[in-house]
Design a protein around this motif. Sequence first.
Motif, PDB file in Angstrom:
ATOM      1  N   LYS A   1       0.839  -1.205   0.000  1.00 37.73           N
ATOM      2  CA  LYS A   1       0.000   0.000   0.000  1.00 37.73           C
ATOM      3  C   LYS A   1       0.864   1.240   0.000  1.00 37.73           C
ATOM      4  CE  LYS A   1      -4.006   1.952   2.448  1.00 37.73           C
ATOM      5  NZ  LYS A   1      -4.917   1.765   3.594  1.00 37.73           N
ATOM      6  N   HIS A   2       0.411   2.276  -0.724  1.00 34.74           N
ATOM      7  CA  HIS A   2       1.029   3.601  -0.669  1.00 34.74           C
ATOM      8  C   HIS A   2       0.278   4.483   0.322  1.00 34.74           C
ATOM      9  CE1 HIS A   2       2.838   3.261  -5.005  1.00 34.74           C
ATOM     10  NE2 HIS A   2       3.606   2.707  -4.090  1.00 34.74           N
ATOM     11  N   TRP A   3       0.988   5.367   0.968  1.00 33.29           N
ATOM     12  CA  TRP A   3       0.428   6.367   1.883  1.00 33.29           C
ATOM     13  C   TRP A   3      -0.472   5.724   2.931  1.00 33.29           C
ATOM     14  CZ3 TRP A   3       3.579   9.974   1.599  1.00 33.29           C
ATOM     15  CH2 TRP A   3       4.130  10.383   0.372  1.00 33.29           C
ATOM     16  N   TYR A   4       0.174   4.925   3.754  1.00 39.73           N
ATOM     17  CA  TYR A   4      -0.494   4.180   4.823  1.00 39.73           C
ATOM     18  C   TYR A   4      -0.646   5.070   6.059  1.00 39.73           C
ATOM     19  CZ  TYR A   4      -0.876   0.901   8.729  1.00 39.73           C
ATOM     20  OH  TYR A   4      -1.261   0.259   9.862  1.00 39.73           O
ATOM     21  N   ARG A   5      -1.759   4.895   6.772  1.00 35.05           N
ATOM     22  CA  ARG A   5      -1.928   5.577   8.063  1.00 35.05           C
ATOM     23  C   ARG A   5      -2.694   4.662   9.020  1.00 35.05           C
ATOM     24  NH1 ARG A   5      -3.677  10.078   9.420  1.00 35.05           N
ATOM     25  NH2 ARG A   5      -5.163   9.468  11.013  1.00 35.05           N
ATOM     26  N   GLU A   6      -2.485   4.900  10.308  1.00 32.69           N
ATOM     27  CA  GLU A   6      -3.194   4.171  11.344  1.00 32.69           C
ATOM     28  C   GLU A   6      -4.213   5.084  11.998  1.00 32.69           C
ATOM     29  OE1 GLU A   6      -0.538   2.126  13.995  1.00 32.69           O
ATOM     30  OE2 GLU A   6       0.336   0.915  12.387  1.00 32.69           O
ATOM     31  N   SER A   7      -5.276   4.486  12.505  1.00 36.56           N
ATOM     32  CA  SER A   7      -6.416   5.251  12.989  1.00 36.56           C
ATOM     33  C   SER A   7      -6.073   6.167  14.156  1.00 36.56           C
ATOM     34  CB  SER A   7      -7.544   4.301  13.401  1.00 36.56           C
ATOM     35  OG  SER A   7      -7.108   3.405  14.414  1.00 36.56           O
ATOM     36  N   ASN A   8      -5.044   5.806  14.944  1.00 32.16           N
ATOM     37  CA  ASN A   8      -4.705   6.613  16.108  1.00 32.16           C
ATOM     38  C   ASN A   8      -3.656   7.686  15.803  1.00 32.16           C
ATOM     39  OD1 ASN A   8      -2.781   4.578  15.701  1.00 32.16           O
ATOM     40  ND2 ASN A   8      -2.108   4.652  17.840  1.00 32.16           N
ATOM     41  N   TRP A   9      -3.245   7.806  14.545  1.00 30.39           N
ATOM     42  CA  TRP A   9      -2.271   8.840  14.182  1.00 30.39           C
ATOM     43  C   TRP A   9      -2.950  10.197  14.089  1.00 30.39           C
ATOM     44  CZ3 TRP A   9       0.974   6.369   9.619  1.00 30.39           C
ATOM     45  CH2 TRP A   9       1.750   5.331  10.124  1.00 30.39           C
ATOM     46  N   PRO A  10      -2.211  11.253  14.363  1.00 32.05           N
ATOM     47  CA  PRO A  10      -2.787  12.601  14.212  1.00 32.05           C
ATOM     48  C   PRO A  10      -3.095  12.905  12.754  1.00 32.05           C
ATOM     49  CG  PRO A  10      -0.424  12.717  14.650  1.00 32.05           C
ATOM     50  CD  PRO A  10      -0.818  11.289  14.851  1.00 32.05           C
ATOM     51  N   ALA A  11      -4.005  13.828  12.530  1.00 31.82           N
ATOM     52  CA  ALA A  11      -4.407  14.204  11.174  1.00 31.82           C
ATOM     53  C   ALA A  11      -3.191  14.651  10.366  1.00 31.82           C
ATOM     54  CB  ALA A  11      -5.446  15.316  11.230  1.00 31.82           C
ATOM     55  N   GLY A  12      -3.108  14.165   9.132  1.00 28.41           N
ATOM     56  CA  GLY A  12      -2.026  14.568   8.243  1.00 28.41           C
ATOM     57  C   GLY A  12      -0.813  13.676   8.274  1.00 28.41           C
ATOM     58  N   ARG A  13      -0.715  12.798   9.264  1.00 25.49           N
ATOM     59  CA  ARG A  13       0.453  11.916   9.311  1.00 25.49           C
ATOM     60  C   ARG A  13       0.214  10.693   8.432  1.00 25.49           C
ATOM     61  NH1 ARG A  13       2.944   8.242  14.269  1.00 25.49           N
ATOM     62  NH2 ARG A  13       4.551   7.266  12.992  1.00 25.49           N
ATOM     63  N   LEU A  14       1.143  10.435   7.534  1.00 28.10           N
ATOM     64  CA  LEU A  14       1.084   9.289   6.641  1.00 28.10           C
ATOM     65  C   LEU A  14       2.467   8.661   6.520  1.00 28.10           C
ATOM     66  CD1 LEU A  14      -1.037  10.800   3.711  1.00 28.10           C
ATOM     67  CD2 LEU A  14      -1.810   9.054   5.300  1.00 28.10           C
ATOM     68  N   ALA A  15       2.516   7.385   6.261  1.00 29.10           N
ATOM     69  CA  ALA A  15       3.770   6.698   5.937  1.00 29.10           C
ATOM     70  C   ALA A  15       3.734   6.348   4.458  1.00 29.10           C
ATOM     71  CB  ALA A  15       3.930   5.438   6.773  1.00 29.10           C
ATOM     72  N   PRO A  16       4.832   6.549   3.750  1.00 29.67           N
ATOM     73  CA  PRO A  16       4.796   6.336   2.294  1.00 29.67           C
ATOM     74  C   PRO A  16       4.476   4.911   1.871  1.00 29.67           C
ATOM     75  CG  PRO A  16       7.046   6.703   3.059  1.00 29.67           C
ATOM     76  CD  PRO A  16       6.144   7.044   4.197  1.00 29.67           C
TER      77      PRO A  16
END
Length: 525
Positions: free
Chosen positions: A60-75
């Motif tokens: 997956k590209h631009w992965y995020r977890e539900s508990n991350w702050p808004a705007g935080r993504l992992a490539p």
Amino acid sequence: MGSRSSTHKQPETEEMAGKGRGGGDGEDTPELRFEVGERVLCRTGPGNGDDAWSAGAIVKHWYRESNWPAGRLAPYQVKLDDGRLIFAPMDDNRVIRAAEGLLAEGKLPVTILTGFLGAGKTTLLNYILKAYHGKKYAVIENEVGAVGVDNLLLKNAGYDKSSTEESITLLDNGCLCCTVRGDLVDAIKGIVEKAREKYKAAAASKSGEKMLDGIIIETTGVADPGPICKTFYGDPFCQTYCKIDGVITLVDAVHFVDQLTRARSEGSVNESAQQVAFADKVLLNKVDAAGPEKIQQVMDAIRGVNEFVPVTKCSIAKSPDSVPLDELLGVGGFDLSKMLDGTDIDLAVCGKVTEGSAKDSHGYGEHGHEEGHGDGHGGGHGHGDHGGHGGHGDCSDDCTHEAHGHGGGHAGGHGHGHAFRHDTGIGSFVCELAGKPIDGEKFNEFMHGLLEGSENLYRYKGILAMEDARTGKVMKRVLQGVHDMVDMDAGDEWPKDVPIKSQVVLIGRMLEKAKWTKKFQELGV
């Protein structure tokens, strides 16, 4: 690298945050280097050696977890070859890079081949090394004074067994034969280096040819494959380039019962039973030389030790090609992702029974499955505290423990009884908890107590519905292990439409079934 299953995550640096964030669909989103599906190496440990990196594929590209702050993504989100899902906090060679050479094809699957003397291991190995089956395997022969791989076969390839301590020989069909009298790790390194040389030559010629499909380790005189499995978990080189695929046990349909019941000194381990207990797949060989009653007796004996193992009936000497190598050498017995991805897996189901080529059986083997279940074997029994309930023949593909009834309900666990009446002390059963999730701390205590007797705990695997102490969500966890080598991985949230149920299969010697099934029942939140 970050991991959903890890409690230790790298702190983000400003540089990581800058490259790992972005809208994913905004104009300022950087272009990523790797496509979904592309194989990569991810930094998962300290240092700069091979053991600091793990191979996997981008999912997956631009992965995020539900508990991350808004705007935080992992490539990137990456699925490693060992089944773990992790994320790359930035698109940089320091944490993620292209997989090259052998690792671009994935880890080499390793199959451990065991079985009592005369079961047919050498016949099977000679077929693999001689036949033009389109696969390239490296066969490691563990020489302990036994007659091994065809001497003429090796002599024709320019290898003199008698004068060499260790040698790797390239055979006509592209397979490698490595005779080991010393250290297994050195043999693995030799095979990997050979494969690397072939890979470089193929790359230079742009042939696109696959270098090696897998490694087979023949374990003459070794009943317990545990130490071999441990090599691939504990040695950094082996862990980087190889993965255990499964343990295959050959059983002699004519002589297995005699081997199982022969007199042994008090307290000694029954080697024949131990080999079946460890198996991810059993090849019931020589069914052409055994009648229906003998085959049924052997099947009952196998089920009395390990009721969950799939069994393939065959006659390797007559028709070695009756067992497809893809099926034999791709069992995925140690692949946690299979259990993570499955939604309807029931660990309490008996192992599937299949036939080799019908022409092998002369009317014997082909009746063991269909007739066995219909006739049943009423008089079944449990081995002391290790047994279960009423007897039966070979279980059908959809056979479940519930179909035969329980002794003592779920708290008593599951376990089939069989008409074969020789107590080896080795058996298998399922611990189950339904209707409520498992408490993580209680489960850790359960495993700690279980592993105190790990020398008698041969194999175990489980699917768990475990409550996340932080979020309160019920998450899927999978478990498998050999002796004290525990491998556990985290999956997604437990599906809302699937009833909550946790199961763990235990296979071993002198296991206290009533004790462990009761303790498992007490793990609920």
